[in-house]
Design a protein around this motif. Sequence first.
Motif, mmCIF file in Angstrom:
data_model
loop_
_atom_site.group_PDB
_atom_site.id
_atom_site.type_symbol
_atom_site.label_atom_id
_atom_site.label_comp_id
_atom_site.label_asym_id
_atom_site.label_seq_id
_atom_site.Cartn_x
_atom_site.Cartn_y
_atom_site.Cartn_z
ATOM 1 N N GLY A 148 10.152 4.887 11.899
ATOM 2 C CA GLY A 148 9.154 5.662 11.066
ATOM 3 C C GLY A 148 7.873 5.075 11.292
ATOM 4 O O GLY A 148 6.879 5.665 11.334
ATOM 5 N N ILE A 149 7.541 3.688 11.533
ATOM 6 C CA ILE A 149 6.422 2.882 11.503
ATOM 7 C C ILE A 149 5.983 3.359 12.514
ATOM 8 O O ILE A 149 4.636 3.792 12.968
ATOM 9 C CB ILE A 149 6.675 1.538 11.467
ATOM 10 C CG1 ILE A 149 6.844 0.886 9.959
ATOM 11 C CG2 ILE A 149 5.296 0.732 11.872
ATOM 12 C CD1 ILE A 149 7.462 -0.387 9.690
ATOM 13 N N VAL A 150 6.526 3.290 13.957
ATOM 14 C CA VAL A 150 5.923 3.354 15.186
ATOM 15 C C VAL A 150 5.529 5.032 15.469
ATOM 16 O O VAL A 150 4.822 5.207 16.317
ATOM 17 C CB VAL A 150 6.673 3.181 16.380
ATOM 18 C CG1 VAL A 150 7.047 1.531 16.086
ATOM 19 C CG2 VAL A 150 8.018 3.709 16.402
ATOM 20 N N GLY A 154 9.394 -12.700 4.365
ATOM 21 C CA GLY A 154 8.262 -12.071 4.300
ATOM 22 C C GLY A 154 7.105 -12.824 3.600
ATOM 23 O O GLY A 154 5.875 -12.481 4.270
ATOM 24 N N LEU A 155 7.085 -13.492 2.724
ATOM 25 C CA LEU A 155 6.161 -14.420 2.247
ATOM 26 C C LEU A 155 5.699 -15.103 3.204
ATOM 27 O O LEU A 155 4.490 -15.711 3.502
ATOM 28 C CB LEU A 155 6.545 -14.931 0.805
ATOM 29 C CG LEU A 155 5.500 -15.904 0.322
ATOM 30 C CD1 LEU A 155 4.258 -14.828 -0.216
ATOM 31 C CD2 LEU A 155 5.838 -16.662 -1.064
ATOM 32 N N LEU A 156 6.683 -16.030 4.028
ATOM 33 C CA LEU A 156 6.073 -16.893 5.133
ATOM 34 C C LEU A 156 5.106 -16.187 6.184
ATOM 35 O O LEU A 156 4.171 -16.656 6.526
ATOM 36 C CB LEU A 156 7.391 -17.607 5.597
ATOM 37 C CG LEU A 156 6.909 -18.783 6.741
ATOM 38 C CD1 LEU A 156 5.999 -19.712 6.352
ATOM 39 C CD2 LEU A 156 8.299 -19.156 7.195
ATOM 40 N N ARG A 208 -5.121 -6.255 9.359
ATOM 41 C CA ARG A 208 -4.372 -5.884 8.198
ATOM 42 C C ARG A 208 -3.336 -5.068 8.975
ATOM 43 O O ARG A 208 -2.164 -5.252 8.493
ATOM 44 C CB ARG A 208 -5.115 -4.912 7.310
ATOM 45 C CG ARG A 208 -6.277 -5.743 6.431
ATOM 46 C CD ARG A 208 -6.786 -4.622 5.587
ATOM 47 N NE ARG A 208 -7.903 -5.351 4.663
ATOM 48 C CZ ARG A 208 -8.678 -4.789 3.865
ATOM 49 N NH1 ARG A 208 -8.347 -3.475 3.542
ATOM 50 N NH2 ARG A 208 -9.344 -5.526 3.215
ATOM 51 N N PHE A 209 -3.441 -4.413 9.945
ATOM 52 C CA PHE A 209 -2.001 -3.608 10.450
ATOM 53 C C PHE A 209 -1.433 -4.560 11.147
ATOM 54 O O PHE A 209 -0.122 -4.292 10.947
ATOM 55 C CB PHE A 209 -2.807 -2.760 11.601
ATOM 56 C CG PHE A 209 -3.530 -1.382 11.357
ATOM 57 C CD1 PHE A 209 -2.602 -0.242 10.903
ATOM 58 C CD2 PHE A 209 -4.878 -1.394 10.821
ATOM 59 C CE1 PHE A 209 -3.175 0.834 10.558
ATOM 60 C CE2 PHE A 209 -5.442 -0.226 10.554
ATOM 61 C CZ PHE A 209 -4.717 0.910 10.212
ATOM 62 N N LYS A 210 -1.659 -5.875 11.808
ATOM 63 C CA LYS A 210 -0.973 -6.461 12.454
ATOM 64 C C LYS A 210 -0.500 -7.311 11.358
ATOM 65 O O LYS A 210 0.942 -7.751 11.662
ATOM 66 C CB LYS A 210 -1.816 -7.422 13.244
ATOM 67 C CG LYS A 210 -2.486 -6.915 14.441
ATOM 68 C CD LYS A 210 -3.394 -7.864 15.176
ATOM 69 C CE LYS A 210 -2.527 -8.880 15.945
ATOM 70 N NZ LYS A 210 -3.728 -9.697 16.764
ATOM 71 N N LEU A 211 -0.854 -7.793 10.110
ATOM 72 C CA LEU A 211 -0.161 -8.371 8.980
ATOM 73 C C LEU A 211 0.938 -7.612 8.541
ATOM 74 O O LEU A 211 1.912 -8.016 8.168
ATOM 75 C CB LEU A 211 -1.222 -9.086 8.086
ATOM 76 C CG LEU A 211 -0.801 -9.515 6.815
ATOM 77 C CD1 LEU A 211 -0.175 -10.919 7.321
ATOM 78 C CD2 LEU A 211 -1.709 -9.579 5.913
ATOM 79 N N PHE A 212 0.831 -6.272 8.283
ATOM 80 C CA PHE A 212 1.751 -5.315 7.922
ATOM 81 C C PHE A 212 3.016 -5.470 8.632
ATOM 82 O O PHE A 212 4.177 -5.674 8.368
ATOM 83 C CB PHE A 212 1.278 -4.111 7.630
ATOM 84 C CG PHE A 212 2.263 -3.229 7.238
ATOM 85 C CD1 PHE A 212 2.644 -2.956 5.996
ATOM 86 C CD2 PHE A 212 2.685 -2.111 8.103
ATOM 87 C CE1 PHE A 212 3.564 -1.942 5.623
ATOM 88 C CE2 PHE A 212 3.959 -1.169 7.578
ATOM 89 C CZ PHE A 212 4.025 -0.895 6.533
ATOM 90 N N VAL A 213 2.868 -5.082 10.155
ATOM 91 C CA VAL A 213 3.995 -4.969 10.984
ATOM 92 C C VAL A 213 4.602 -6.431 11.150
ATOM 93 O O VAL A 213 5.992 -6.501 11.042
ATOM 94 C CB VAL A 213 3.446 -4.453 12.325
ATOM 95 C CG1 VAL A 213 4.562 -4.716 13.391
ATOM 96 C CG2 VAL A 213 2.913 -3.269 12.096
ATOM 97 N N PHE A 214 3.968 -7.522 11.209
ATOM 98 C CA PHE A 214 4.516 -8.788 11.163
ATOM 99 C C PHE A 214 5.298 -9.119 9.770
ATOM 100 O O PHE A 214 6.511 -9.590 10.124
ATOM 101 C CB PHE A 214 3.307 -9.791 11.540
ATOM 102 C CG PHE A 214 3.909 -11.303 11.902
ATOM 103 C CD1 PHE A 214 4.444 -11.417 12.880
ATOM 104 C CD2 PHE A 214 3.825 -12.256 10.891
ATOM 105 C CE1 PHE A 214 4.920 -12.653 13.395
ATOM 106 C CE2 PHE A 214 4.113 -13.490 11.174
ATOM 107 C CZ PHE A 214 4.675 -13.794 12.720
#
Length: 379
Positions: free
Chosen positions: A227-229, A142-144, A256-262
């Motif tokens: 739940g996310i989608v 997750g951190l990477l 931010r949205f892309k970062l969260f999902v990734f």
Amino acid sequence: MITRFLLSNMDKRGLVFLALIAAIGVLVPLANLLMPAGSPFHVSTATMSLWGKYLCYALLAISLDLVWGYCGILSLGHGAFFALGGYAMGMYLMRQIGSRGVYGNPVLPDFMVFLNWQELPWYWYGFSSFPFAMLMVLLVPGLLAFVFGWFAFRSRVTGVYLSIITQALTYALLLAFFRNDMGFGGNNGLTDFKDILGFNVQAQGTRAALFAMTCVMLISGFLIARGIVSSKLGKVVIAIRDAESRTRFLGYRVDRFKLFVFTVSACMAGVAGALYVPQVGIINPSEFAPANSIETVIWVAVGGRGSLVGAALGAVVVNWAKTVFTSGFMAPYWLFALGALFVFVTLFMPKGILGTAQGWWESRKRPAPVPAAEPAPAE
């Protein structure tokens, strides 16, 4: 409340998928533990472990479908997150060996004794604790992903350029983990595991428990992704996939949205890797190979991108075919067959197995058009 929300937004194929995985998670371990070996209902430990590996791949495919099928991020480096989760679990399992190793050192793993290491590296501290190891299974991938995504998405790197960078990331990790001085076993990796939570990792009951836990994690990963989608966040994510520039002009912070999902996807891939290692019995740098990440993309494309269930189906089908065709005269040609399968699906089944089957079924259920009545002749 959360369960009610997820089930209320679940389609029929999602409910069938959950019921099927739940049934498999209960019946297969029972068939392994309770049925005698001569019974037609007995499932051997080897078969159970093999299908447990397939289900780990299914969880990895769902994690990739979350970012590719719904957010439009074609990641060719998800194998790196899978391998990092696997290494975190492998480090815990190596610390459980203790003095039962070949060299009998109670602290250092055998490969470190062989390479004349004098003390345990600092980044191995804490891995004797199972909760700490499980935290690292989530935190390290997750951190990477967070750090990588922070720079990539803020710089608006998209398309093929982003895919190439993710592939370069996993290749760099491959080269790093091959080095003996990294302290991860070099080319041989981590193996010869003994115990997990005090239970013999090779015991039949432990194998059955690992299989059941894999099913639980697969269901959990599917529910998280679903739940996310299905949420308002998911609607924005899909909008980013379909029209990123327009979504940005509407005022949404796309990065931010892309970062969260990734990041969530990377954590799911790490969990899949952690479940994979004790069932397979080894983790080595080959798991970082870019070809593995490309295969994961093929699983999602074959099953059906943007459906979650299709991604899991594609992972199981392709890996089952790989097991069958790499054990006979077709073994030298498997990679050619895999490439041909990807080309065939792209050209003739763009919606994958699940999407094509669903379209065919709906076309059969659709009533035939009633021909218009001919006008009466004028008198």
